[in-house]
Scaffold this motif. Sequence first.
Motif, mmCIF file in Angstrom:
data_model
loop_
_atom_site.group_PDB
_atom_site.id
_atom_site.type_symbol
_atom_site.label_atom_id
_atom_site.label_comp_id
_atom_site.label_asym_id
_atom_site.label_seq_id
_atom_site.Cartn_x
_atom_site.Cartn_y
_atom_site.Cartn_z
ATOM 1 N N PRO B 108 -1.938 7.058 14.138
ATOM 2 C CA PRO B 108 -2.175 5.624 13.903
ATOM 3 C C PRO B 108 -3.047 5.461 12.652
ATOM 4 C CG PRO B 108 -3.449 6.403 15.793
ATOM 5 C CD PRO B 108 -2.647 7.570 15.306
ATOM 6 N N THR B 109 -2.409 5.105 11.548
ATOM 7 C CA THR B 109 -3.077 5.081 10.247
ATOM 8 C C THR B 109 -3.400 3.647 9.849
ATOM 9 O OG1 THR B 109 -1.734 6.992 9.664
ATOM 10 C CG2 THR B 109 -2.916 5.911 7.874
ATOM 11 N N PRO B 110 -4.679 3.304 9.746
ATOM 12 C CA PRO B 110 -5.053 1.913 9.449
ATOM 13 C C PRO B 110 -4.871 1.605 7.967
ATOM 14 C CG PRO B 110 -7.033 3.236 9.724
ATOM 15 C CD PRO B 110 -5.868 4.167 9.909
ATOM 16 N N TYR B 111 -3.727 1.021 7.639
ATOM 17 C CA TYR B 111 -3.388 0.759 6.238
ATOM 18 C C TYR B 111 -3.138 -0.720 5.976
ATOM 19 C CZ TYR B 111 -2.902 5.513 4.323
ATOM 20 O OH TYR B 111 -3.131 6.776 3.829
ATOM 21 N N ASP B 112 -3.539 -1.599 6.867
ATOM 22 C CA ASP B 112 -3.244 -3.023 6.660
ATOM 23 C C ASP B 112 -3.745 -3.512 5.303
ATOM 24 O OD1 ASP B 112 -2.118 -3.262 9.177
ATOM 25 O OD2 ASP B 112 -3.898 -4.155 10.098
ATOM 26 N N GLN B 113 -4.985 -3.155 4.980
ATOM 27 C CA GLN B 113 -5.590 -3.660 3.744
ATOM 28 C C GLN B 113 -4.901 -3.061 2.522
ATOM 29 O OE1 GLN B 113 -7.151 -3.018 6.605
ATOM 30 N NE2 GLN B 113 -7.720 -5.155 6.963
ATOM 31 N N LEU B 114 -4.568 -1.777 2.643
ATOM 32 C CA LEU B 114 -3.823 -1.134 1.564
ATOM 33 C C LEU B 114 -2.482 -1.832 1.345
ATOM 34 C CD1 LEU B 114 -4.177 1.644 -0.148
ATOM 35 C CD2 LEU B 114 -2.302 2.422 1.312
ATOM 36 N N ASP B 117 -2.788 -5.180 -0.446
ATOM 37 C CA ASP B 117 -2.913 -5.001 -1.895
ATOM 38 C C ASP B 117 -1.604 -4.499 -2.507
ATOM 39 O OD1 ASP B 117 -5.535 -5.743 -1.638
ATOM 40 O OD2 ASP B 117 -6.390 -3.786 -2.145
ATOM 41 N N ARG B 123 -5.567 -9.548 -3.523
ATOM 42 C CA ARG B 123 -6.593 -8.497 -3.585
ATOM 43 C C ARG B 123 -7.434 -8.713 -2.343
ATOM 44 N NH1 ARG B 123 -9.937 -4.833 -3.609
ATOM 45 N NH2 ARG B 123 -11.081 -4.093 -5.451
ATOM 46 N N PHE B 144 2.129 -7.617 9.124
ATOM 47 C CA PHE B 144 1.589 -6.289 9.428
ATOM 48 C C PHE B 144 2.401 -5.614 10.540
ATOM 49 C CE2 PHE B 144 -2.884 -7.648 7.860
ATOM 50 C CZ PHE B 144 -2.634 -7.117 6.603
ATOM 51 N N ARG B 145 2.901 -6.409 11.472
ATOM 52 C CA ARG B 145 3.636 -5.825 12.605
ATOM 53 C C ARG B 145 5.094 -5.494 12.270
ATOM 54 N NH1 ARG B 145 0.261 -5.752 16.825
ATOM 55 N NH2 ARG B 145 -1.444 -7.260 16.851
ATOM 56 N N VAL B 147 5.612 -3.303 10.086
ATOM 57 C CA VAL B 147 5.453 -1.889 9.705
ATOM 58 C C VAL B 147 5.874 -0.986 10.866
ATOM 59 C CG1 VAL B 147 3.732 -0.108 9.154
ATOM 60 C CG2 VAL B 147 3.625 -2.356 8.038
ATOM 61 N N THR B 257 -7.355 -0.663 -12.866
ATOM 62 C CA THR B 257 -7.861 0.200 -11.783
ATOM 63 C C THR B 257 -7.453 -0.337 -10.421
ATOM 64 O OG1 THR B 257 -9.930 -1.040 -11.770
ATOM 65 C CG2 THR B 257 -9.867 0.972 -13.112
ATOM 66 N N GLU B 258 -6.835 -1.523 -10.401
ATOM 67 C CA GLU B 258 -6.368 -2.065 -9.118
ATOM 68 C C GLU B 258 -5.142 -1.269 -8.671
ATOM 69 O OE1 GLU B 258 -7.711 -4.396 -7.172
ATOM 70 O OE2 GLU B 258 -9.378 -4.463 -8.599
ATOM 71 N N ARG B 259 -5.348 -0.425 -7.684
ATOM 72 C CA ARG B 259 -4.327 0.504 -7.227
ATOM 73 C C ARG B 259 -3.001 -0.201 -6.882
ATOM 74 N NH1 ARG B 259 -2.121 3.136 -3.142
ATOM 75 N NH2 ARG B 259 -2.086 5.391 -3.264
#
Lengths: 325, 325
Positions: B108-114, B117, B123, B144-145, B147, B257-259
Motif C-alpha cells: 500500500p503505497t501512499p502516492y496521492d500527493q505525488l 502533482d 501543486r 484517487f480511487r 488508482v 524543479t517541480e517534479r
Amino acid sequence: MIQEQGSFAVGGTILNTAGTYNNAPTAEGQSLHGDHLYAFYQVPQNPKALPIVMLHGAFQSARSWETTSDGREGFQTIFLRRGFPVYLVDQPRRGRAGNSTVATTIEPTPYDQLFFDQFRLGRWPDYFDNVQFDRKPETLDQFFRSVTPNTGPYDAGVISDAMSALIDRSGPAILFTHSQGGGPGWLTAIKNPNVKAIVAFEPGSGFIFPEGELPEAMPSAAGTLTPEAVPMADFEKLTRIPIVIYYGDNFPTEPTTERGQDNWRVRLAMAKLWVEAVNKYGGDARLVHLPEIGIRGNTHFPMSDMNNVQIADQVSQFLAEKKLD
Amino acid sequence: MIQEQGSFAVGGTILNTAGTYNNAPTAEGQSLHGDHLYAFYQVPQNPKALPIVMLHGAFQSARSWETTSDGREGFQTIFLRRGFPVYLVDQPRRGRAGNSTVATTIEPTPYDQLFFDQFRLGRWPDYFDNVQFDRKPETLDQFFRSVTPNTGPYDAGVISDAMSALIDRSGPAILFTHSQGGGPGWLTAIKNPNVKAIVAFEPGSGFIFPEGELPEAMPSAAGTLTPEAVPMADFEKLTRIPIVIYYGDNFPTEPTTERGQDNWRVRLAMAKLWVEAVNKYGGDARLVHLPEIGIRGNTHFPMSDMNNVQIADQVSQFLAEKKLD
C-alpha cells in the motif's frame, strides 16, 4: 435501451503517512485511498423500482455476471433486459478496486485443474455427463481467464462495509451474491436495511448463526467448514427480508474423497441448517437444490451455465412472488 | 440504444507445472491461464465501421474512460453516443485481467500527493488556477480511487501481444491510448496492421525510434526519459496510419524543479522529436499541445477533464478528416 450508465468507487478508507510531502516519490506526508469497491451500473428505460446489485465470489470479479464463457448473455444483461437497473461490483482488493491498505504477495498459482473440479465442471479432465457447460476448448479457456487474484487480504468486514456504502448510494436494492460473496452478503444486509432481498448462488463461506446456537463444524475432503457467530440482534435482521439460496448439481449428500464435490456437500448441509435457523426466528429463507426441482447439471456458476436463462426465470419468479419486481 | 454488449478475455499464455494432478490444492500437474487482457465492449445501433479500442495508463484500468471523477460521461459513453462500437481494456496484470504468470508484491503505497502533482491537478495542495478539474472534495476522492495496482510486472511486450490479439478479434479499429499505454499502443500497431489510427493522450513511455537514430536521453526532475530502438522495418509501420498526440496544460517548456511538471516537459519534447521522425519517413503524425490551440487547463487526463466534450470534439474532427468515422 439504456437510460444511463457509469461507474464509481464507494466506501473504503484513507491511510495517512506522517511527515511533510516533499514533491517526491516517498511516503512522507502522503495518503492512500484504498479498500473501496468499484461499481459499474446501467439503468434501462422505464426501470423497475429496485435495482439489483451483484457481488462476485472468490478468484472472480464483476466478470462473473457478464458474458458467459461460451459467449452468451450473462445475468448483467439478462436482468437489464428484464427492466432492472443493474450494479456490478468489483469488491475491495479485487479487479478494478485493487488499491488495498494492506500488503499482499501474488504468486502465479496453477489451480486450473482444482477449479475445474471445485467449480464442478467435472472430474478433471472429464466433464460430468449432464454438465451445463459448453465443451468447446475456447469456452474452458474463457472460464479459466475469468480468474483474478486478491490484491490484498480477503476481509468480509471490509467488503460488507463498502457494500453497505454502495447500498446507501443505490437506495433500496436486491442483492445477488455468488459463492464466497455469500458471507459478505449476509453482513451487508445486517449493516444496511436497504438490502430488501438476497439471492445467493452457492454461498461458500460466512455461514453466520446466533451466538450460542452454532451447529457443529463440518469436516470434508476440502477442509472443515466452520459456522460463525453473530449477536442475535444482528441475526434477526436477516429474518426481515426474503432470501433464496440456490445450489447446483453433481455433488453427493454423503461424504466422498472427491475434494471438489465434498466441498459443496458440507456447504449445502450447512446452508440447510442456516435456512432452518433463519426461519425458526420468523424469517423467510428458502433453499433450492436445483436437481430436486428437476434442474440438472448446474456447476458452481449457475448464473452463467448453459441453462442460465432457466435459472434467471427461477429468480424472476421468486422476485415476482415477493413483489420485488 | 445498444445493440450488443459483453466482455471477454483475449491473448495471454498458459503455464504448466510438471507432475500429475492429484485432486488437491498443490501445483503438480496443474496449469495457470494468465497474461491475457480483459475487454468490455458495447455496440450501438447503426454502428460506424471502425470500433474504438481504449487502453488505459499506469495505475489505472478501463475506469479511466468511464464516468469522470465529477460524475459526467467519459469517453466510453461519449463515443458510443457518437456511433462507435467501444472496447474498454484492462491490460494484462491489471484490474480484471489480474492473473499474471509472474509473481509480484503489492505494497500500500501512499502516492496521492505525488499523483496530484504528476497528473497536473496542481501543486499539492493547491489546484492550478485554470485547471479543468472540479474542486469538490468528493471529485478528488473518486480520482484517487481510480488508482489500481499492477498484479504482475509491467511488460509492454505482454500488453501489446494481448492488444494485437484483441485487434484480431475486433477487426480493423481505431486505438486510443493514455499515458503509459502510449508505448504498448505503438507496439500494437507494429504487430497488427488492423490498427487503422492512433489517438494518444499524453503518452508517457515507450518512445520508439529507428535503430541508430535515437535522440539523446532527456534528464528531468522526475528522472531521465530514454528513447527506445526498434528495427526500421517496424518503425516504418507507424508511418502508414494517421496518428495524433495530445498534451494538456500547466507544465513549462524550460526545466523546473517541480517534479510533476518536469516529467511532462521532457515527454512533450520527446513526442515532438518522435512526430518529426515518423513524418520524415512519410508518416502522418501530428502533435497537438492543447494550450497552443487555445484549450487551457487540461490535466494528464484530458479525456475526463471538465472540458472532455471539447476534447472529444477535437478527436472527432481528426477522425472525420482522416475519414475514419
